[in-house]
Scaffold this active site. Structure first.
Site, PDB file in Angstrom:
ATOM      1  N   ASN A  22       0.858  -1.190   0.000  1.00  0.00           N
ATOM      2  CA  ASN A  22       0.000   0.000   0.000  1.00  0.00           C
ATOM      3  C   ASN A  22       0.892   1.236   0.000  1.00  0.00           C
ATOM      4  O   ASN A  22       1.733   1.413   0.878  1.00  0.00           O
ATOM      5  CB  ASN A  22      -0.893  -0.002   1.239  1.00  0.00           C
ATOM      6  CG  ASN A  22      -1.994   1.030   1.155  1.00  0.00           C
ATOM      7  OD1 ASN A  22      -1.807   2.112   0.617  1.00  0.00           O
ATOM      8  ND2 ASN A  22      -3.149   0.694   1.707  1.00  0.00           N
ATOM      9  N   CYS A  49      -5.260   0.993  -1.238  1.00  0.00           N
ATOM     10  CA  CYS A  49      -5.880  -0.305  -0.970  1.00  0.00           C
ATOM     11  C   CYS A  49      -6.999  -0.595  -1.964  1.00  0.00           C
ATOM     12  O   CYS A  49      -7.218  -1.745  -2.346  1.00  0.00           O
ATOM     13  CB  CYS A  49      -6.408  -0.353   0.458  1.00  0.00           C
ATOM     14  SG  CYS A  49      -7.510   1.011   0.878  1.00  0.00           S
ATOM     15  N   HIS A  74     -11.377   1.374   4.085  1.00  0.00           N
ATOM     16  CA  HIS A  74     -10.341   0.459   3.622  1.00  0.00           C
ATOM     17  C   HIS A  74     -10.984  -0.571   2.705  1.00  0.00           C
ATOM     18  O   HIS A  74     -12.115  -1.013   2.936  1.00  0.00           O
ATOM     19  CB  HIS A  74      -9.698  -0.217   4.828  1.00  0.00           C
ATOM     20  CG  HIS A  74      -8.606  -1.179   4.458  1.00  0.00           C
ATOM     21  ND1 HIS A  74      -7.527  -0.821   3.691  1.00  0.00           N
ATOM     22  CD2 HIS A  74      -8.433  -2.502   4.754  1.00  0.00           C
ATOM     23  CE1 HIS A  74      -6.723  -1.861   3.534  1.00  0.00           C
ATOM     24  NE2 HIS A  74      -7.263  -2.895   4.162  1.00  0.00           N
ATOM     25  N   ASP A  84      -5.531  -8.581   1.513  1.00  0.00           N
ATOM     26  CA  ASP A  84      -5.601  -7.323   2.265  1.00  0.00           C
ATOM     27  C   ASP A  84      -4.233  -6.641   2.182  1.00  0.00           C
ATOM     28  O   ASP A  84      -3.371  -6.838   3.041  1.00  0.00           O
ATOM     29  CB  ASP A  84      -5.990  -7.605   3.714  1.00  0.00           C
ATOM     30  CG  ASP A  84      -6.272  -6.331   4.498  1.00  0.00           C
ATOM     31  OD1 ASP A  84      -6.054  -5.234   3.952  1.00  0.00           O
ATOM     32  OD2 ASP A  84      -6.702  -6.426   5.668  1.00  0.00           O
TER      33      ASP A  84
END
Length: 1122
Positions: free
Chosen positions: A200, A205, A452, A469
């Protein structure tokens, strides 16, 4: 507890099945580094703990500290505190961070992982105005605080209508969820799952989740690999190559992959990497760009083939034989979430038939107005079906964007042939079975102010789900990927019994993490879409490029691991000085970052290093003499003395220690100057023996005709020699006749100002205080006539110019992204100099008609306020380019219709003129001298408007559909600010003038909040109304209806209420309205909080409200520039 910072409360609870707080939002960043203190035993971490902390800061305006900390509080057995920058952390934003309060007392290797939410609370309307930011972070000694430099604009913080500073009190809430972090850094995604994540960059994201989804559609990945690229392409400039490189690394690398090359290929800068965008918007923009890049290649049409379906919009008349159809392509479908139970109900709503009857009849060609049915059906669906769930929408009642967190279900298998293929047209291909398998679920966690993104993906469409993630990839069960992302509410475990009571009830919490985008793959196309992708699909030049990149990374990693065994020696040679001086550097002698470096084992003898250098350079070791560099008190860096023979017998690391003593500080690299004596052909020869009293001097030659400075050599000279004695040697170095007269200068320093002083040719070097490493600058001595043609006549003039020259990119204020004019200026130029140069370039006769605005280095946009003419604190160009210690090379300009000095003597107001029905007639820009009064504005408007404004006028201040002020005719206009409020000029109604002794009241339109019945929202145009002291509501209603021109049918639906501080008390026709306003002033409507409210449906054209009317409030859509 209550202290000078305000009241602070903490509630903590233990959770057995916690709801994970939202992950990182917008741009989260490290704020400062804190050094760990003495080692103590680390407390035992509980499994999972969360809690809430409330920080109330009273007398906020009195806080003078740049950094302001809350008292420490404990959540999860850890001490925390909130760190606040009341005036912003080098930005025009409130900056808020979560900080580890006892970081200085923890062991050097401590870490704790937490999800947290920071909230700035609105005292007036929390539902509408609360600012919520969420993040997650692994707190360590190096990164002991984390949060948001741009939490909210300071301008918003001080807006009274939003209630953040109510009674000069600011309330900040922190929700913290702590979990174990022992294995956070040691977790290996590749080892555990076979997949790697994406790094990131700050707020990317949303992009990472989309890229992982596209990568795991093998057909798409193979098409990207087959896009033509060459070995000459640069990933930072070629989107196809950058995407190929990224996909290759995801497929074959062992650790998380950076996306910087890809965002650079988009044309994004660092600021755009810290700006979160919408994943749906990025998906469309990226696919459009790839579709364009694929044209005329072997993979042309891939985007359409994978993602494109077709819908047919139709209107069919009920009573005549007429039907209108229009076929449209789509690459994704936006499905309603609000009011729909699941995907199927959304499709039902999508194809729902609308009746066009009554006032809404359809005009059919050749048949006139007809009753008709309007709808949409699908002709075909694509192999890869992307469903965008409308989780965000604009709430017209509340005048704000909201996120829909309602429960919304989606199946693992989606059958779009159900119920007799009701979603499809009659002409749809009956041989295509539209049964789809869920491939990926993109999740948004957070609210409208940020959040997010991450993705759950089934890479093989089997039973295994994985959560992508950012850098972390984990294996998850099907329930986590599907049911847990439906949204809605979740049962929360009760508070810890010891905090409240023995058997406290559980409660429900809204789940802010829910599915935002779904990707389905048609079952019949599964084998073709989920095809194998091997190295054979990847261009050979790409594999070679990436192999070399990996080898270089491995080499650097090895060097880093072995760095403690080696010393870096940077050797500057005369050729380096020749190359750099006059092109890359002008002051001092050399940029050591650009000279050749040698990596030498620390224990190597320096004499051995000389032998190695002989092989490298062809200069025999006996002809090499090395000089140590020293940093002088004036911050210049010069050769100070040669290494002694005894020092050359030492090891490299010992010589480095000698050098540290010379520069009076520890340095990482050993910097040396290699002195070589060569003959006329450049062949090395024996070094000149050093004699007592000899010094090493360096010489630069300046030519005023060409404005060029260059290095011409070095030589030894006796301190007892006169400068005149060196003239023949200097002429030889310059290629001048031996008798050429020279002007001599000593270059002394260049920081903070240039010091280059004239040298008396008849003085000795000792009298001139020259020493080893000094620099002599010289030039030919010209006649006065020759000098007249030169802009920079002497070395000091030229060096002063070099020191202050500045290339400035000028951009038009209305096109703040595009460089328009590039000029080379001096940092010492005044405002007039700068505008004069710009005016000459633009061919504008009067430079005073140009107004300049500074560049904001953080938002990469113009600053809100332009420079004033000859502004006292902005004397030079250098002042214009500096902001919070950040230096820019950008200025914005605008061309005015009159000179700036004259404009600044005027006050410009934007005024909206309304008629007696409160309708907007026109907007006017009024320009009058600053000493003018409001009555001058009204007089000017009457002249401009003519017949449109026949009666008496008044000027009001209107904000959020309420009247806050009536300006007195004698009020000076210089104090009026129209940036955040609307200035409304209106005719005073005749009825008001004819009722001199009656009461003037505020009348506002309002609706009740659909979800909070006690909350009132104003809309429309407010107005004043005169009422009699005994006048009933029934009589007032007649006058209001006549004034506003509302039809009887609509007016019958209106309700009337006396509103006090936002609370309505409904009236009946017999009520005497004036009695409710008995405590307010009779003349100017009382205070704005008390008004006669008109409750009815808002039928006006509405749009989301912007934060203010600032001329620089730009939208930030996703753009791919290349």
């Amino acid at each position: 507890m209550l202290n000078e910072k305000g009241s602070q409360t903490v509630v903590s609870r233990s959770m057995t099945d916690p709801i994970v707080a939202s992950d990182i939002t917008e741009s989260t960043e490290e704020m400062e580094v804190m050094s760990p203190g003495p080692v103590i035993d680390k407390p035992v971490e509980p499994d999972n703990l969360d809690g809430k902390f409330t920080w109330t800061l009273k007398d906020y305006s009195r806080i003078k500290d740049k950094k302001h900390y809350s008292d420490p509080f404990v959540i999860g057995s850890f001490k925390w505190r909130i760190l606040l920058f009341p005036k912003g952390n080098n930005a025009d934003y409130l900056s808020v961070y979560l900080d580890v309060a006892d970081a200085g007392e923890l062991p050097a290797n401590w870490n704790r992982y937490a999800n947290f939410k920071l909230i700035v609370v609105s005292a007036l309307d929390p539902t509408r105005f609360n600012i919520v930011k969420e993040a997650h972070h692994n707190f360590t000694a190096r990164e002991s605080d984390w949060g948001f430099t741009q939490f909210m604009p300071l301008a918003d913080l001080y807006e009274p209508q939003k209630g953040y500073l109510h009674d000069d009190t600011l309330t900040i809430e922190a929700y913290i969820y702590v979990r174990k972090s022992e294995h956070f850094f040691s977790y290996d995604s590749k080892k555990e799952t076979g997949f790697v994540g994406l790094k990131n960059q700050g707020a990317t994201c949303y992009m990472n989740s989309l890229l992982q989804t596209l990568f795991h559609i093998p057909y798409f990945r193979k098409a990207v690999y087959h896009m033509p690229t060459t070995s000459e392409d640069s990933p930072a400039k070629s989107i196809p190559l950058a995407l190929q490189s990224l996909f290759y690394k995801i497929q074959f690398h062992e650790c998380s992959v950076a996306t910087k090359d890809l965002t650079r290929s988009f044309g994004w800068n660092e600021y755009e990497s810290f700006m979160q965008h919408d994943v749906q918007e990025l998906n469309r923009v990226l696919c459009e760009k790839l579709e364009d890049k694929m044209k005329s290649t072997t993979v042309e049409g891939t985007i359409q083939h994978l993602f494109e379906g077709h819908a047919v919009n139709y209107i069919e008349c009920m009573h005549v034989d007429y039907k209108s159809t229009r076929k449209e392509a789509f690459q994704d479908l936006q499905l309603d979430v609000k009011g729909c139970k699941d995907v199927y109900e959304s499709f039902e709503k999508y194809v729902e038939v609308e009746d066009l009857t009554g006032d809404n009849k359809y005009r059919a060609e050749g048949h006139g107005l007809q009753d008709a049915k309007k709808g949409v059906l699908f002709e075909d669906f694509p192999p890869v079906l992307e469903l965008q769930l409308k989780r965000f929408e604009y709430d017209f009642q509340r005048d704000v964007m909201v996120k829909i967190n309602e429960r919304y279900e989606f199946p693992l298998e989606l059958d779009l042939d159900r119920v007799g293929r009701k979603y499809l047209t009659a002409g749809a291909d009956p041989n295509v079975r539209n049964l789809y398998l869920l491939h990926s679920v993109l999740v948004h966690s957070g609210g409208v102010h940020g959040g997010h993104y991450y993705a759950y993906i089934r890479p093989t469409l089997g039973d295994d789900w994985y959560k992508f993630d950012d850098e972390r990839v984990t294996k998850e069960d099907s329930k986590k990927a599907t049911e847990d992302q439906f949204g809605g509410e979740d049962e929360s475990p009760p508070l810890h019994p010891t905090l409240n009571h023995t058997n406290p009830p559980s409660y429900k919490l809204t789940k802010h993490s829910n599915a935002y985008m779904l990707v389905y793959i048609r079952a019949s196309d599964k084998d073709r879409i989920m095809c194998p992708v091997t190295k054979d699909d990847i261009a050979e030049h790409l594999q070679l490029r990436l192999k070399k990149e990996q080898e270089e990374k491995d080499r650097k990693r090895k060097e880093k691991n072995e760095a403690h065994l080696y010393t870096i020696i940077k050797v500057a040679q005369p050729d380096d000085l020749m190359k750099q001086i006059g092109t890359e550097t002008f002051f001092d002698l050399v940029d050591h970052e650009k000279v050749k470096s040698f990596r030498v084992q620390k224990q190597t003898l320096f004499s051995q290093f000389k032998e190695d250098m002989a092989k490298e350079t062809g200069i025999p070791a006996q002809f090499q003499r090395y000089w140590l560099w020293a940093k002088r008190q004036n911050h210049t860096f010069r050769p100070s003395r040669p290494l002694a023979l005894t020092e050359e017998a030492l090891s490299v690391v010992q010589v480095k220690e000698v050098a540290n003593t010379a520069v009076k500080q520890a340095v990482t690299d050993l910097k040396l100057f290699l002195e070589v004596n060569t003959d006329a052909l450049g062949v090395p020869r024996e070094l000149r023996p050093l004699s007592r009293g000899d010094i090493l001097l360096f010489f630069k030659l300046y030519d005023p005709a060409t404005e060029k400075l260059r290095f011409v050599g070095h030589m030894f000279a006796s301190v007892n020699a006169r400068m005149l004695d060196l003239q023949a040697d200097m002429n030889r170095m310059a290629g001048f006749p031996a008798s050429q007269e020279l002007l001599l200068f000593e270059e002394i320093k260049f920081e903070p100002n240039v010091m280059c002083e004239n040298i008396d040719r008849n003085s000795t070097l000792r009298v001139c205080q020259l020493e080893d490493g000094d620099i002599i600058c010289f030039q030919r001595q010209f006649s006065p006539a020759e000098e007249q043609g030169y802009q920079y006549r002497s070395v000091p003039d030229f060096l002063e110019y070099i020191r202050n020259r500045q290339v400035v990119n000028f951009r038009r204020l209305e096109k703040p992204k595009d460089d328009d004019v590039v000029l080379e200026l001096s940092k010492q130029h005044t405002y007039d100099d700068v505008t004069g140069k710009l005016a000459a370039s633009l061919k504008i006769p009067d430079h005073t008609t140009i107004r300049l605005t500074a560049h904001n280095c953080y938002s990469h946009s113009p600053k809100p306020q332009a420079f004033k003419f000859r502004q006292k604190d902005i004397e030079r160009l250098s002042d214009m380019l500096v902001q919070n210690h950040q230096v820019s090379n950008i200025l914005y300009y605008e061309i005015l219709d009159l000179p700036l000095p004259e404009l600044e003597r005027l006050k410009t107001l934007k005024v909206a003129f309304h008629n007696q029905k409160t309708e907007l007639v026109c907007e006017q820009q009024v320009r009058l001298p600053k000493e003018s009064c409001v009555e001058d504005v009204l007089r000017h408007l009457k002249e401009v408007l003519g017949d449109k404004a026949q009666g008496d006028l008044r000027m009001l201040e209107v904000c959020y559909h309420r009247i806050y002020k009536v300006f007195q005719p004698t009020e000076k206009i210089d104090t009026i600010d129209d940036r955040y409020w609307t200035l409304r000029v209106e005719e005073i109604p005749e009825s008001e003038l004819s009722m001199p002794n009656c009461r003037l009241i505020n009348v506002y339109h309002f609706t009740r909040d659909a979800t909070h019945n006690t909350v009132v929202h104003n809309f429309g145009e407010p107005f004043y109304l005169k009422i009699g002291e005994t006048e009933s509501l029934a009589a007032v209603k007649v006058r209001i209806q006549r004034k506003l021109g509302v039809s009887d049918e609509d007016f019958a639906k209106w309700q009337f209420a006396f509103c006090s501080l936002g609370r309505p008390e409904y009236l009946v026709d017999s009520d005497v309205v004036a009695h409710r306003f008995s405590h307010t002033r009779r003349d100017w409507g009382g205070t704005w909080e008390y008004y006669l409210g008109l409750e009815h449906e808002d039928k006006g054209v509405r749009r989301p409200a912007s934060t203010n009317n600032n001329r620089y409030n730009y939208e930030k859509p996703v753009k791919i520039w290349n």
